[in-house]
Design a protein around this motif. Structure first.
Motif, PDB file in Angstrom:
ATOM      1  N   SER A  83       0.834  -1.199   0.000  1.00  0.00           N
ATOM      2  CA  SER A  83       0.000   0.000   0.000  1.00  0.00           C
ATOM      3  C   SER A  83       0.871   1.252   0.000  1.00  0.00           C
ATOM      4  O   SER A  83       0.568   2.242  -0.664  1.00  0.00           O
ATOM      5  CB  SER A  83      -0.930   0.010   1.220  1.00  0.00           C
ATOM      6  OG  SER A  83      -1.904  -1.003   1.134  1.00  0.00           O
ATOM      7  N   CYS A  84       1.981   1.181   0.735  1.00  0.00           N
ATOM      8  CA  CYS A  84       2.918   2.304   0.751  1.00  0.00           C
ATOM      9  C   CYS A  84       3.471   2.546  -0.648  1.00  0.00           C
ATOM     10  O   CYS A  84       3.617   3.692  -1.087  1.00  0.00           O
ATOM     11  CB  CYS A  84       4.053   2.024   1.731  1.00  0.00           C
ATOM     12  SG  CYS A  84       5.201   3.399   1.948  1.00  0.00           S
ATOM     13  N   GLU A  85       3.744   1.463  -1.368  1.00  0.00           N
ATOM     14  CA  GLU A  85       4.236   1.582  -2.741  1.00  0.00           C
ATOM     15  C   GLU A  85       3.235   2.326  -3.619  1.00  0.00           C
ATOM     16  O   GLU A  85       3.613   3.216  -4.392  1.00  0.00           O
ATOM     17  CB  GLU A  85       4.491   0.186  -3.310  1.00  0.00           C
ATOM     18  CG  GLU A  85       5.068   0.170  -4.703  1.00  0.00           C
ATOM     19  CD  GLU A  85       5.316  -1.247  -5.210  1.00  0.00           C
ATOM     20  OE1 GLU A  85       5.498  -1.410  -6.428  1.00  0.00           O
ATOM     21  OE2 GLU A  85       5.318  -2.181  -4.392  1.00  0.00           O
ATOM     22  N   ALA A  86       1.955   1.973  -3.484  1.00  0.00           N
ATOM     23  CA  ALA A  86       0.924   2.635  -4.288  1.00  0.00           C
ATOM     24  C   ALA A  86       0.758   4.095  -3.883  1.00  0.00           C
ATOM     25  O   ALA A  86       0.604   4.981  -4.731  1.00  0.00           O
ATOM     26  CB  ALA A  86      -0.401   1.890  -4.142  1.00  0.00           C
ATOM     27  N   ARG A  87       0.806   4.367  -2.575  1.00  0.00           N
ATOM     28  CA  ARG A  87       0.660   5.740  -2.101  1.00  0.00           C
ATOM     29  C   ARG A  87       1.782   6.630  -2.626  1.00  0.00           C
ATOM     30  O   ARG A  87       1.565   7.757  -3.067  1.00  0.00           O
ATOM     31  CB  ARG A  87       0.653   5.793  -0.567  1.00  0.00           C
ATOM     32  CG  ARG A  87      -0.600   5.265   0.090  1.00  0.00           C
ATOM     33  CD  ARG A  87      -0.695   5.732   1.547  1.00  0.00           C
ATOM     34  NE  ARG A  87       0.486   5.385   2.317  1.00  0.00           N
ATOM     35  CZ  ARG A  87       0.651   4.259   3.011  1.00  0.00           C
ATOM     36  NH1 ARG A  87      -0.303   3.336   3.006  1.00  0.00           N
ATOM     37  NH2 ARG A  87       1.745   4.036   3.701  1.00  0.00           N
ATOM     38  N   LEU A  88       2.996   6.117  -2.549  1.00  0.00           N
ATOM     39  CA  LEU A  88       4.121   6.965  -2.954  1.00  0.00           C
ATOM     40  C   LEU A  88       4.060   7.295  -4.441  1.00  0.00           C
ATOM     41  O   LEU A  88       4.462   8.383  -4.866  1.00  0.00           O
ATOM     42  CB  LEU A  88       5.454   6.323  -2.584  1.00  0.00           C
ATOM     43  CG  LEU A  88       5.965   5.112  -3.347  1.00  0.00           C
ATOM     44  CD1 LEU A  88       6.774   5.542  -4.572  1.00  0.00           C
ATOM     45  CD2 LEU A  88       6.846   4.259  -2.439  1.00  0.00           C
ATOM     46  N   VAL A  89       3.523   6.383  -5.242  1.00  0.00           N
ATOM     47  CA  VAL A  89       3.392   6.634  -6.677  1.00  0.00           C
ATOM     48  C   VAL A  89       2.383   7.754  -6.922  1.00  0.00           C
ATOM     49  O   VAL A  89       2.627   8.668  -7.717  1.00  0.00           O
ATOM     50  CB  VAL A  89       2.971   5.349  -7.412  1.00  0.00           C
ATOM     51  CG1 VAL A  89       2.458   5.658  -8.806  1.00  0.00           C
ATOM     52  CG2 VAL A  89       4.141   4.382  -7.491  1.00  0.00           C
ATOM     53  N   LEU A  90       1.243   7.703  -6.236  1.00  0.00           N
ATOM     54  CA  LEU A  90       0.232   8.746  -6.400  1.00  0.00           C
ATOM     55  C   LEU A  90       0.761  10.092  -5.914  1.00  0.00           C
ATOM     56  O   LEU A  90       0.512  11.135  -6.538  1.00  0.00           O
ATOM     57  CB  LEU A  90      -1.037   8.362  -5.643  1.00  0.00           C
ATOM     58  CG  LEU A  90      -1.786   7.133  -6.181  1.00  0.00           C
ATOM     59  CD1 LEU A  90      -2.980   6.800  -5.282  1.00  0.00           C
ATOM     60  CD2 LEU A  90      -2.256   7.363  -7.616  1.00  0.00           C
ATOM     61  N   GLU A  91       1.491  10.071  -4.800  1.00  0.00           N
ATOM     62  CA  GLU A  91       2.059  11.313  -4.279  1.00  0.00           C
ATOM     63  C   GLU A  91       3.101  11.871  -5.241  1.00  0.00           C
ATOM     64  O   GLU A  91       3.145  13.072  -5.514  1.00  0.00           O
ATOM     65  CB  GLU A  91       2.694  11.063  -2.903  1.00  0.00           C
ATOM     66  CG  GLU A  91       1.710  10.662  -1.809  1.00  0.00           C
ATOM     67  CD  GLU A  91       0.805  11.796  -1.378  1.00  0.00           C
ATOM     68  OE1 GLU A  91       1.111  12.970  -1.695  1.00  0.00           O
ATOM     69  OE2 GLU A  91      -0.217  11.510  -0.722  1.00  0.00           O
ATOM     70  N   GLY A 291      14.301   1.742  -1.782  1.00  0.00           N
ATOM     71  CA  GLY A 291      14.185   2.344  -0.456  1.00  0.00           C
ATOM     72  C   GLY A 291      13.196   1.597   0.413  1.00  0.00           C
ATOM     73  O   GLY A 291      13.460   1.314   1.592  1.00  0.00           O
ATOM     74  N   LEU A 292      12.050   1.245  -0.156  1.00  0.00           N
ATOM     75  CA  LEU A 292      11.048   0.477   0.582  1.00  0.00           C
ATOM     76  C   LEU A 292      11.617  -0.872   1.021  1.00  0.00           C
ATOM     77  O   LEU A 292      11.424  -1.313   2.154  1.00  0.00           O
ATOM     78  CB  LEU A 292       9.813   0.248  -0.298  1.00  0.00           C
ATOM     79  CG  LEU A 292       8.901   1.443  -0.532  1.00  0.00           C
ATOM     80  CD1 LEU A 292       7.897   1.124  -1.638  1.00  0.00           C
ATOM     81  CD2 LEU A 292       8.172   1.822   0.745  1.00  0.00           C
TER      82      LEU A 292
END
Length: 336
Positions: A83-91, A291-292
């Motif tokens: 989910s963090c991966e998806a969030r960072l892409v949108l951000e 990084g993740l």
């Protein structure tokens, strides 16, 4: 803006992810049952006989009448790696979106509720909805984000000569079997903290029981029945992998090979000067993904086993986990 799919709050956030890794991999044996030198990794969701029909492949911009029909929506769990991966892409792309928290732990199991399963047949997070069309699987979301948001001026995969190397290094980072390394234990490797071990084991049992209950409750609904049956098979495989030291050793060996490949890129590629990033002077989606990975593997104590012998990786991982790269990558999981 954020919405929850459940009515009660979830104060305890854990890192259990067996219902968020949509590209789950498992190691298989070589000829005559011996462990192959290079592990063969197979996508469980595409393993013949495990899941079938609409439950196999991740969705890409597929119309769904059960999903919100306007705007951008991300169904996710705050402490989830993917989910963090998806969030960072949108951000990174500057997309305004609404978060919908899907609690995948603590006996709540929003990912098994019919309203969510009708959006994502795999019963996993994250799921991205853009004007009523669903794209699932964090890896798939990243690969399609430039096409899904053509008006964004930020390109995850550049249109210049560096495109191929960026994609190659992004895929290399994605090939690390994060879940197994997070929750599995191998001889000579870091031990799970006892509380984390207890939570993970209890969570698997609760998930198994919850899925069986959902299957019984919705046995007359062909779609939901197929989804729950497939997910039960996946969960059984996941438990098998995490309890099989031989398969976990295969996964560690495969990860060591991945680290060797990363080291080769660092010492021979643009970053050999020690100041550029992995694929050139610019910080890219490949750096974000690594990084993740390094934050999670460092959290689990894998540095000594997997990359401490490579000075170039040591330097690179430290740069990724230091401000401002850490903030840019979105590594600070909100909620956990």
């Amino acid at each position: 803006m954020k919405q929850n799919l459940h009515s009660s709050s979830h104060a305890m956030v854990t890192l259990t992810e067996t219902d968020e890794t949509t590209s789950l991999l498992f190691a298989t044996n070589g000829p005559n049952g011996s462990r192959s030198k290079e592990s063969q990794l197979t996508d469980l969701y595409e393993d013949e006989g495990v899941m079938s029909g609409k439950t196999t492949k991740p969705l890409t911009n597929v119309t769904n009448s059960y999903a919100p029909q306007t705007g951008v929506h991300l169904y996710q769990f705050p402490a989830s790696f993917y989910s963090c991966e998806a969030r960072l892409v949108l951000e990174e792309k500057g997309i305004k979106y609404q978060e919908h928290d899907v609690c995948i732990v603590a006996g709540i199991f929003d990912q098994y509720k019919p309203d969510y399963v009708r959006i994502n047949a795999r019963c996993v997070v994250p799921s991205l909805v853009v004007d009523g069309k669903v794209t699932s699987d964090a890896h798939n979301i990243v690969l399609n984000a430039d096409r899904l948001f053509p008006k964004s001026t930020v390109k995850l995969f550049p249109d210049d000569d560096s495109r191929n190397i960026v994609k190659e290094q992004f895929e290399l980072a994605c090939s690390v079997f994060v879940e197994a390394l997070t929750y599995g234990e191998v001889e000579g490797g870091p031990k799970l903290p006892w509380m984390m071990n207890l939570i993970a084991k209890n969570n698997h049992e609760k998930k198994y029981n919850a899925l069986n209950a959902k299957l019984k409750e919705h046995e007359n609904d062909p779609y939901l029945k197929a989804c729950y049956e497939g997910k039960l098979k996946i969960l059984t495989k996941q438990i098998e992998i995490l309890n099989d030291e031989k398969q976990l050793c295969d996964i560690v060996d495969a990860t060591k090979d991945i680290m060797r490949q990363l080291n080769d890129q660092l010492i021979n590629g643009p970053s050999k000067d020690g100041t550029s990033w992995l694929c050139g002077k610019d910080y890219t989606i490949a750096d974000m993904q690594w990084g993740l990975v390094f934050v999670r593997l460092s959290f689990r104590g894998y540095r000594e086993l997997l990359w401490s012998q490579y000075p170039a990786i040591e330097n690179y991982s430290q740069r990724l986990m230091a401000p401002p790269a850490k903030q840019k990558t979105g590594i600070l999981y909100h909620g956990g």
